[in-house]
Write an enzyme that holds these catalytic residues in place. Structure first.
Site, mmCIF file in Angstrom:
data_model
loop_
_atom_site.group_PDB
_atom_site.id
_atom_site.type_symbol
_atom_site.label_atom_id
_atom_site.label_comp_id
_atom_site.label_asym_id
_atom_site.label_seq_id
_atom_site.Cartn_x
_atom_site.Cartn_y
_atom_site.Cartn_z
ATOM 1 C CG HIS A 271 -1.806 -1.153 1.359
ATOM 2 N ND1 HIS A 271 -2.922 -1.358 0.574
ATOM 3 C CD2 HIS A 271 -1.766 -2.207 2.211
ATOM 4 C CE1 HIS A 271 -3.526 -2.474 0.932
ATOM 5 N NE2 HIS A 271 -2.846 -3.016 1.916
HETATM 6 O O1 RIB Z 1 -4.928 -0.130 4.746
HETATM 7 C C1 RIB Z 1 -3.541 -0.110 4.539
HETATM 8 C C2 RIB Z 1 -2.895 0.954 5.341
HETATM 9 O O2 RIB Z 1 -3.090 0.717 6.718
HETATM 10 C C3 RIB Z 1 -1.364 1.004 5.163
HETATM 11 O O3 RIB Z 1 -0.922 2.307 5.361
HETATM 12 C C4 RIB Z 1 -0.874 0.115 6.260
HETATM 13 O O4 RIB Z 1 0.455 0.458 6.669
HETATM 14 C C5 RIB Z 1 -1.848 0.452 7.359
HETATM 15 O O5 RIB Z 1 -1.385 1.648 7.992
#
Ligand code: RIB
Ligand code: CA
Length: 342
Positions: A271
């Site tokens: 992500h």
């Molecule tokens: O949903 C994914 C996000 O939530 C990313 O930033 C992961 O590190 C968590 O913080």
């Protein structure tokens, strides 16, 4: 004849000097003044390594940490670890908010582990935190910044920036744009059927940032779930043979297991690194300006990002919402930047 040769040589010298000034000014003009706000977190660490390996494009002025995936002491330690692994102890780390604005704290230790990082050995980094709080750092820095000069990469809950904006609304003047890993529209959430973790962990903060009027780009699950690891892509990273490649391989092998199991996918998303890839090469991504609101009401849609993709309500467009990305282009970029590290 001699005079002509002299003038010609002078002309060549001035043209080449001009081109050097032009190229360097273009490069300098392209450099992004960046603050990374983050809750490391496996994918946050990959994002930090990628950003810190790209000094010619990203002037990472500071890392500010927030509670999210794990508690603040762990996210701050992990940010210092990423900085050490990247050989960039010149970048200061400021610890920020230990809990969300309103809601009760939630964490994602089931995904990121108790230490906030799995698959690699953890140690106490040599260099410590800065003494002032991240919120005060944001206020002081954004007040002193040239108008519209600072980009913020938001990789966790938006609590720090929301607190800074509440205490000092004038700081919007110093912000160029905020690029957020967060939100979900087309395919549902990852912490509830409709909400993504970063927003769900502090929806009131996301709402404060949204209503501040800063230029916002969202990198939601809609696109991060299209940019997945695979055996070949993990082999590509391992083939680097350096420490950074080994660390990211170890981290991602563990981190993606949760998503692969939950979604029955052949690979997992990275992500937060998608935000850094967007800053480094926005051509890898596609999206559109939309109207988006965040649901802050307790209940089944708490933390949902409601995106008017087809402009049904004809409301002001307040977010650039990314929904497409070049997965292989992302991994090629990630691998090449990790290859620059030791
Ligand atoms: O949903 C994914 C996000 O939530 C990313 O930033 C992961 O590190 C968590 O913080
Ligand atoms: Ca994160």
């Amino acid at each position: 004849m001699f005079r002509f040769a002299q003038v010609f040589r002078q002309l060549i010298r001035s043209v080449s000097l001009l081109s050097v000034i032009t190229i360097s000014s273009v490069q300098a003009a392209d450099k992004i003044d960046l603050i990374i706000d983050t809750d490391p977190g496996a994918d946050d660490v990959v994002a930090l390594l990628m950003a810190l390996a790209s000094p010619e494009q990203l002037n990472v002025r500071a890392i500010t940490t927030v509670a999210g995936n794990v508690r603040l002491d762990k996210t701050s330690r992990n940010a210092r670890l990423a900085r050490e692994w990247a050989g960039r102890e010149d970048v200061p780390v400021y610890a920020g908010a230990p809990k969300p604005l309103v809601r009760s704290p939630i964490y994602a230790e089931n995904i990121h582990g108790k230490e906030g990082l799995t698959g690699v050995p953890i140690h106490e980094p040599a260099k410590g935190l800065e003494s002032i709080n991240a919120v005060n750092y944001l206020i002081d820095t954004l007040r002193a910044a040239k108008p519209g000069s600072v980009t913020i990469a938001m990789l966790g809950p938006q609590t720090n920036l929301a607190l800074a904006l509440t205490q000092a609304p004038d700081i919007t003047r110093g912000i160029k744009e905020v690029v957020v890993m967060g939100g979900a529209h087309f395919n549902g959430g990852n912490i509830t059927p409709v909400a993504e973790f970063n927003i769900y962990a502090d929806p009131h903060a996301a709402d404060v940032v949204l209503k501040s009027g800063v230029k916002l780009t969202y990198v939601p699950l809609d696109v991060t779930h299209k940019i997945l690891t695979s055996e070949a892509r993990m082999k590509q990273i391992a083939a680097l043979g350096n420490t950074a490649g080994k660390l990211v391989g170890g981290i991602l092998n563990e981190y993606v297991k949760g998503d692969m199991e939950h979604y029955g996918l052949p690979g997992g998303p990275v992500h937060d690194a998608s935000v850094i890839a967007y800053l480094l090469n926005p051509e890898l991504f596609t999206g559109r300006d939309v109207n988006m609101v965040v649901d802050t009401r307790e209940g089944p849609t708490f933390g949902q990002t409601i995106v008017d993709w087809y402009n049904t309500l004809n409301q002001p467009k307040n977010v650039f919402w990314i929904e497409g990305g070049d997965a292989q282009g992302f991994f090629d970029l990630l691998t090449s930047r990790l290859g620059r590290l030791k």
